[in-house]
Scaffold this motif. Structure first.
Motif, short mmCIF file in Angstrom:
data_model
loop_
_atom_site.label_atom_id
_atom_site.label_comp_id
_atom_site.label_asym_id
_atom_site.label_seq_id
_atom_site.Cartn_x
_atom_site.Cartn_y
_atom_site.Cartn_z
N ASP A 270 -34.17 -65.40 4.40
CA ASP A 270 -34.15 -63.98 4.79
C ASP A 270 -32.92 -63.25 4.25
OD1 ASP A 270 -36.56 -64.12 6.55
OD2 ASP A 270 -35.26 -65.49 7.66
N LEU A 271 -32.43 -63.70 3.10
CA LEU A 271 -31.34 -63.06 2.38
C LEU A 271 -31.69 -63.03 0.90
CD1 LEU A 271 -28.27 -64.81 4.05
CD2 LEU A 271 -28.78 -62.36 4.21
N THR A 272 -31.18 -62.04 0.19
CA THR A 272 -31.44 -61.94 -1.24
C THR A 272 -30.20 -62.37 -2.02
OG1 THR A 272 -30.68 -59.64 -1.35
CG2 THR A 272 -33.01 -60.01 -0.84
N ASP A 273 -30.38 -62.51 -3.34
CA ASP A 273 -29.27 -62.92 -4.21
C ASP A 273 -28.56 -61.73 -4.84
OD1 ASP A 273 -29.97 -65.55 -3.72
OD2 ASP A 273 -31.24 -65.71 -5.51
N GLU A 274 -29.07 -60.53 -4.66
CA GLU A 274 -28.55 -59.40 -5.42
C GLU A 274 -27.12 -59.02 -5.05
OE1 GLU A 274 -30.99 -56.02 -4.71
OE2 GLU A 274 -31.09 -56.35 -2.54
N ASN A 275 -26.65 -59.45 -3.89
CA ASN A 275 -25.29 -59.11 -3.47
C ASN A 275 -24.35 -60.31 -3.55
OD1 ASN A 275 -25.84 -56.32 -2.65
ND2 ASN A 275 -27.08 -57.26 -1.03
N ASP A 276 -24.70 -61.32 -4.35
CA ASP A 276 -23.87 -62.52 -4.41
C ASP A 276 -22.45 -62.23 -4.89
OD1 ASP A 276 -25.78 -64.16 -3.41
OD2 ASP A 276 -26.23 -65.21 -5.28
N ASP A 277 -22.32 -61.28 -5.84
CA ASP A 277 -20.98 -60.97 -6.35
C ASP A 277 -20.10 -60.39 -5.25
OD1 ASP A 277 -22.55 -58.70 -6.24
OD2 ASP A 277 -21.72 -57.81 -8.07
N LEU A 278 -20.69 -59.53 -4.41
CA LEU A 278 -19.94 -58.95 -3.30
C LEU A 278 -19.62 -60.00 -2.25
CD1 LEU A 278 -18.80 -56.26 -2.35
CD2 LEU A 278 -21.00 -55.78 -1.25
N TRP A 279 -20.57 -60.89 -2.00
CA TRP A 279 -20.36 -61.96 -1.03
C TRP A 279 -19.20 -62.86 -1.48
CZ3 TRP A 279 -24.97 -64.05 2.14
CH2 TRP A 279 -24.51 -64.93 3.14
N ALA A 280 -19.23 -63.28 -2.76
CA ALA A 280 -18.17 -64.15 -3.29
C ALA A 280 -16.83 -63.43 -3.25
CB ALA A 280 -18.51 -64.58 -4.71
N HIS A 281 -16.83 -62.13 -3.52
CA HIS A 281 -15.59 -61.35 -3.47
C HIS A 281 -14.97 -61.41 -2.09
CE1 HIS A 281 -12.79 -57.99 -3.92
NE2 HIS A 281 -13.37 -57.40 -2.88
N HIS A 282 -15.78 -61.19 -1.05
CA HIS A 282 -15.25 -61.21 0.31
C HIS A 282 -14.91 -62.63 0.77
CE1 HIS A 282 -15.43 -57.09 1.86
NE2 HIS A 282 -16.43 -56.90 1.02
N GLU A 283 -15.64 -63.59 0.28
CA GLU A 283 -15.42 -64.97 0.72
C GLU A 283 -14.13 -65.55 0.15
OE1 GLU A 283 -16.18 -67.63 3.28
OE2 GLU A 283 -17.88 -66.30 2.89
N TYR A 284 -13.81 -65.19 -1.10
CA TYR A 284 -12.69 -65.86 -1.77
C TYR A 284 -11.52 -64.95 -2.12
CZ TYR A 284 -15.59 -70.00 -2.17
OH TYR A 284 -16.35 -71.11 -1.88
N GLU A 285 -11.78 -63.69 -2.42
CA GLU A 285 -10.70 -62.81 -2.86
C GLU A 285 -10.05 -62.04 -1.73
OE1 GLU A 285 -11.22 -60.51 -6.55
OE2 GLU A 285 -13.23 -61.40 -6.66
N VAL A 286 -10.85 -61.50 -0.84
CA VAL A 286 -10.35 -60.63 0.22
C VAL A 286 -9.58 -61.46 1.25
CG1 VAL A 286 -11.00 -59.11 2.13
CG2 VAL A 286 -12.17 -58.93 -0.09
N VAL A 287 -8.40 -61.01 1.60
CA VAL A 287 -7.63 -61.63 2.68
C VAL A 287 -8.17 -61.08 4.00
CG1 VAL A 287 -5.36 -61.96 3.69
CG2 VAL A 287 -5.62 -61.88 1.20
#
Length: 376
Positions: free
Chosen positions: A62-79
């Motif tokens: 029930d999730l799509t792949d289109e926002n993977d770049d944003l997800w990875a950004h928040h998971e690894y880059e954002v403090v």
């Protein structure tokens, strides 16, 4: 409290963990078993390299792949207040977004800027999936119905996380690689790509297209999530928020093992932001410990297997490990049963899969460097 019988859920998850399913097959089946006991609106199950705890693959419902770049950004880059790396250190390996924020999800940038506006989620439960002292992944469950996850549900998730860990670990080595000997022997060197500050692929050297496709990437599409996470981690390193340059071991769609690592670059004017990613064939010293751990071997059984792979006979193994020959044979019987083989030759091929077995079959021994004699 869980809405389905916990004992029944544990029983079904235990059966799935030993069913010989690959990582994706186990993940999808396990989430469906869990859903009646721990209702969720959407889920993401991620496998990780136990040595670095970086994501190596994801399965979503029930999730799509289109926002993977944003997800990875928040998971690894954002403090942020916490991320997946932090959850591995939480008591019981579990936490919820509402608990971390004191009920104010605006304090969590991942929710405020991503999960809430795009998906409408109202809470997230994360739990890790350990097995024998190592972490093999984590699960993120989401709700959008206004109900948060209770403490009892969090404890239940921590309990079944160990069963998820066993299944995810076993899925890593389910089925041997199907690559032909010619494919396995091909040595083209590392594939190198450069990603700009905006996330766009700026440069790709020889073999990049093939490597990306084998890792699940689509031509002209977004990079595979494990590489997005790796790039985000490299930016986190550049910002001084990660102690070591990120690297991870990945199993490709063709069944081969590769190692991917990322480093930040600085331009001629001193500006930073671009990341160079290198993907290369994994060498036996990098993969054998991972594979033997994935088979659930004990530390002593791994010692025995390591000597078998070097060609040692029973007497030499006994002398080296200060064991009796009978004890060595007992260890080998246990190893054969866990790996699903009947001989040392089959064991060697199974541990190395088809990636390294052809080299061994033609007598290309392993040199002190950890690579095969006569290869580049």
């Amino acid at each position: 409290m869980p809405s389905a019988a916990p004992a029944r859920v544990r029983e079904r998850l235990t059966a799935l963990a030993s069913a010989g399913l690959d990582a994706r097959g186990f993940s999808l089946a396990a989430l469906e078993v869990l859903r009646p006991a721990l209702p969720f609106s959407a889920a993401c199950l991620a496998t990780v390299d136990p040595a670095t705890e970086l994501v190596t693959g994801v399965v979503k419902t029930d999730l799509t792949d289109e926002n993977d770049d944003l997800w990875a950004h928040h998971e690894y880059e954002v403090v942020d207040l916490y991320n997946s790396l932090d959850v591995f250190r939480r008591p019981g390996g579990t936490t919820t977004a509402l608990a971390e924020t004191g009920g104010d999800l605006r304090r969590l940038r991942r929710f405020d800027e991503f999960f809430s506006p795009i998906y409408g989620f109202g809470d997230e439960l994360r739990f890790t999936t350990p097995a024998d002292g190592a972490h093999w992944g984590f699960v993120a469950l989401f709700r959008d119905d206004g109900r948060g996850f209770s403490q009892a549900e969090q404890e239940f998730a921590g309990d079944v996380g160990r069963l998820f860990g066993r299944g995810m670990r076993a899925g890593l080595v389910a089925g041997a690689a199907s690559a032909s000997a010619d494919d396995t022997y091909r040595t083209e060197g590392p594939a190198v790509l450069v990603v700009g500050r905006d996330g766009e692929l700026m440069h790709g050297g020889p073999g990049v297209t093939e490597r990306l496709a084998d890792l699940g990437g689509e031509p002209g599409g977004a990079l595979p999530f494990p590489l997005l996470g790796l790039i985000g981690a490299a930016r986190r390193f550049a910002a001084g928020n990660l102690a070591r340059l990120p690297r991870t071991r990945l199993r490709t769609r063709s069944g081969q093992w590769v190692v991917a690592h990322a480093s930040p670059l600085s331009g001629p004017d001193g500006t930073a932001g671009s990341i160079v990613v290198t993907i290369e064939e994994a060498r036996p010293p990098e993969i054998v410990p991972l594979v033997t751990a994935a088979f659930g071997l004990t530390p002593r059984e791994r010692d025995v297997v390591g000597l078998v792979l070097r060609g040692a006979d029973t007497a030499e193994i006994a002398r080296t490990l200060h064991l009796s020959a009978w004890t060595v044979q007992d260890h080998l019987k246990s190893v054969f049963a866990k790996v699903g083989v009947r001989s040392r030759r089959e064991l060697t091929a199974r541990v190395y899969f088809d990636q390294y077995a052809p080299r061994l079959q033609v007598g290309a021994g392993v040199t002190p460097s950890g690579w095969f004699a006569g290869t580049a």
